[in-house]
Design an enzyme around this catalytic site. Structure first.
Site, short mmCIF file in Angstrom:
data_model
loop_
_atom_site.label_atom_id
_atom_site.label_comp_id
_atom_site.label_asym_id
_atom_site.label_seq_id
_atom_site.Cartn_x
_atom_site.Cartn_y
_atom_site.Cartn_z
N ARG A 137 -9.92 -11.74 2.32
CA ARG A 137 -10.83 -12.80 1.84
C ARG A 137 -10.18 -14.17 1.93
NH1 ARG A 137 -11.03 -9.62 -3.73
NH2 ARG A 137 -10.76 -8.00 -2.13
N LYS A 186 0.84 -1.19 0.00
CA LYS A 186 0.00 0.00 0.00
C LYS A 186 0.88 1.25 0.00
CE LYS A 186 -3.58 -2.10 2.96
NZ LYS A 186 -4.75 -2.02 2.08
#
Length: 498
Positions: free
Chosen positions: A351, A277
Site C-alpha cells: 500500500r 514473514k
C-alpha cells in the site's frame, strides 16, 4: 498453436481429434455430424449405453483406431442448455483441450453449429479461443527435459459464410486475451532472482514495443525527484534498485480530458522486511507483483484490440528486503501525496508503493479514473477464499462497469463496505495515517488507506491476493500464477468506451 476458421463445405474432418459439444438433452440425429456410418454407430452406442450423458464437465474420448481423420472423437458435456454460460463453455473446452494434448493428435476440429445461436457468435468464438490458448500454457522454461506439445492447430468449423466475420473477430479477440493472460501468468511465475524491478521494466518495454504502447522507465534518481518517499522507503533495503514503469496508450485522441489510470502493485519479492514473514510464506512471494503483471497484460490487449479509451498504467516496482537500511516499525515516513504515515508493520508495504503510484498517475498523468490492483492482503483470502477478488470503491457507476466486465470474463468480484468506522482504524495518533488498521477488516482498511490518496477521483481497488495464484492445474488454469486481472481490466476499459 494456430486457431483458424474453416468452412465445412471446403474442409471435411481433417483434424485428428474432433470435438462434439453436447447438452444433457442432445439427440445424436440433431448434431448434423458429417461422419461415416461406423463412427456414428460408435457414438450412438456411447449415447445409448449412458456412458456419456452430456452433463456439465463430462468428457468421453472415443478412439477410432484408424489412420484416416478423425482418429478420435471427444464428446464434451455442457449440461442443461437453459443453464448455459460462457464460462462453462470456456472451462469445458479447456478441459477437453488439456486431455487432447496428452494424445498424439496434432489438430482439433470443433463444429460450432449447435453453439452459435446460444448467444452472440463472436462471444462464443472469443470464449472458445481464450480457452484453447490458456489451456495449453505450461511454465516449464527452467526444466531441462521438456516434452514438446503435439497440438499444432485448432480449427473452428462453420457452415454459413455470413458467420465468418464474427468468427474471425472472436478468434482474434480470444487469442489476444488468452495471450494477455499468459503474459501475466509468466511474469508472476518467474522467480525473483530472474525477475527483479529492472527486469520487470524490461519486460514491460518489450510488451510495449510488441503491442504498440509507449513505455517510460524512471530510475531511482528520477523517483527521488518525484518525491515518492513512501515507495523509496520500501525499496531502500534491497541491492536491486527500484523502477517506476509508466505505460501510455492514446486510444481516443479526440477526448484528451478522459484518461483511465491503471496502477499495479509491483513487489517483485516481499520478505516482509523487518516484520519478516515465516519462511513457508516467502516461497510464493515472487507472485507479489501479480497486480503489475495484470496491468502489463491488460495494456497489451487494450492496445492490440484498439480500445477507444486513453489509458495510462503505472507500476512502482521494487523489492521489500532486510538490511541495515530497512525502514522500521515505528518509523514515520512521508509520501508523494504529502501525508505522513506511521509504520506499524513493514509487511504492509504494498500500500505504501501504491499510494505514491496513485498520486503520480493523478498529478503527473492526469488520470480521471483510477483502478489499482494488488496482491495486497491475506485477509481477503479469509473473507473470499480463492474464488473472488475483493473490491473497495468510492463510485457506484465505475463498480457497475467492473461488475459487467467480471461477468464477461468470469473473473468474480465482490464489493466490500467502506463505512466511516473503518476509516477510523487507519488514523494515527502521531501522523496523518498508519499503514495497518489492526487485525479486523484488514482488506477494507488496506483499501481505504489507498483511497486516502485518490483525490476524490472515481476509484476502484482490486485485491487479488486470493485469485492471482493457484496450487493446482484446473480447466484453463495451471499451477502457479493465474493471470487474474489481465482480461478483467481489458473488459473494464472496454466498458468505458464512449
Amino acid at each position: 498453436m494456430i486457431l483458424q476458421s474453416k468452412n465445412i463445405k471446403l474442409y471435411k474432418n481433417k483434424g485428428q481429434t474432433k470435438f462434439v459439444t453436447c447438452f444433457d438433452d442432445t439427440q445424436l440425429d440433431n448434431l448434423n455430424l458429417t461422419l461415416d456410418s461406423e463412427t456414428l454407430h460408435k457414438i450412438k452406442f456411447i449415447f445409448d449405453s449412458e456412458n456419456f450423458n452430456g452433463n456439465n464437465g463430462d468428457l468421453q474420448n472415443i478412439n477410432l483406431f484408424r489412420d484416416e481423420c478423425p482418429q478420435n472423437i471427444m464428446l464434451v458435456g455442457l449440461g442443461k442448455k437453459e443453464d448455459f454460460t460462457l464460462d462453462k463453455l470456456r472451462k469445458n473446452i479447456a478441459k477437453a483441450v488439456k486431455k487432447a494434448a496428452k494424445s498424439p493428435s496434432k489438430s482439433i476440429d470443433l463444429n460450432i453449429e449447435n453453439l452459435i445461436n446460444l448467444t452472440k457468435s463472436d462471444e462464443i468464438i472469443r470464449t472458445i479461443s481464450e480457452a484453447v490458448v490458456m489451456a495449453t500454457y505450461k511454465f516449464n522454461k527452467y526444466k531441462s527435459d521438456v516434452k514438446v506439445p503435439t497440438l499444432e492447430e485448432f480449427n473452428i468449423i462453420y457452415t454459413h459464410e455470413n458467420q465468418l466475420e464474427d468468427i474471425n473477430k472472436g478468434i482474434n479477440e480470444g487469442v489476444i486475451l488468452g495471450q494477455a493472460n499468459i503474459l501475466a501468468r509468466t511474469l508472476v511465475n518467474e522467480p525473483a532472482n530472474m525477475l527483479g524491478p529492472i527486469e520487470l521494466s524490461i519486460e514491460a518495454k518489450k510488451a510495449g514495443d510488441k503491442s504498440g504502447f509507449e513505455v517510460e522507465i524512471f530510475d531511482e534518481a528520477s523517483i527521488k525527484e518525484l518525491n515518492m518517499q513512501a515507495f523509496l522507503q520500501v525499496a531502500k533495503a534491497s541491492i536491486n534498485p527500484p523502477r517506476l514503469i509508466v505505460m501510455r496508450y492514446n486510444g481516443n485522441p479526440e477526448n484528451k480530458e478522459e484518461i483511465v489510470g491503471l496502477v499495479g502493485k509491483g513487489l517483485t519479492y516481499d520478505s516482509g522486511g523487518l516484520s519478516i514473514k515465516p519462511s513457508t510464506s516467502m516461497v510464493s512471494m515472487k507472485s507479489d507483483m501479480g497486480g503489475a503483471a495484470a496491468v502489463i497484460g491488460a495494456m497489451t490487449a487494450i492496445t492490440k484490440l484498439k480500445v477507444n479509451v486513453n489509458v495510462v498504467a503505472v507500476v512502482a516496482a521494487c523489492e521489500n528486503m532486510i538490511s541495515g537500511k530497512s525502514y522500521r516499525p515505528g518509523d514515520i515516513i512521508g509520501s508523494m501525496g504529502g501525508k505522513t504515515i506511521e509504520v506499524l508493520n513493514t509487511d504492509a508495504e504494498g500500500r505504501l508503493t501504491l499510494i505514491d503510484a496513485v498520486t503520480y498517475i493523478i498529478e503527473k498523468e492526469h488520470a480521471t479514473k483510477v483502478v489499482d490492483i494488488a496482491t495486497l492482503t491475506g485477509a481477503v483470502l479469509s473473507a473470499l477464499g480463492t474464488t473472488a477478488t475483493g473490491v473497495i470503491t468510492n463510485n457506484d457507476s465505475l463498480y457497475n462497469s467492473l461488475e459487467q466486465a467480471s461477468k464477461i470474463c468470469d473473473e468474480k468480484v465482490w464489493r466490500l463496505p467502506t463505512f466511516d468506522e473503518y476509516k477510523e482504524l487507519i488514523k494515527s495518533d502521531i501522523a496523518d495515517l498508519k499503514n495497518q488498521g489492526g487485525r479486523n477488516a484488514g482488506t477494507i482498511t488496506a483499501g481505504l488507506f489507498i483511497g486516502e490518496f485518490t483525490e476524490e477521483k472515481p476509484w476502484l481497488h482490486l485485491d487479488i491476493a486470493g485469485t492471482s495464484w493457484t496450487g493446482r492445474d484446473n480447466h484453463y488454469e495451471s499451477k502457479g500464477g493465474t493471470g487474474a486481472g489481465a482480461r478483467l481490466l481489458y473488459h473494464l476499459v472496454k466498458q468505458l468506451e464512449n
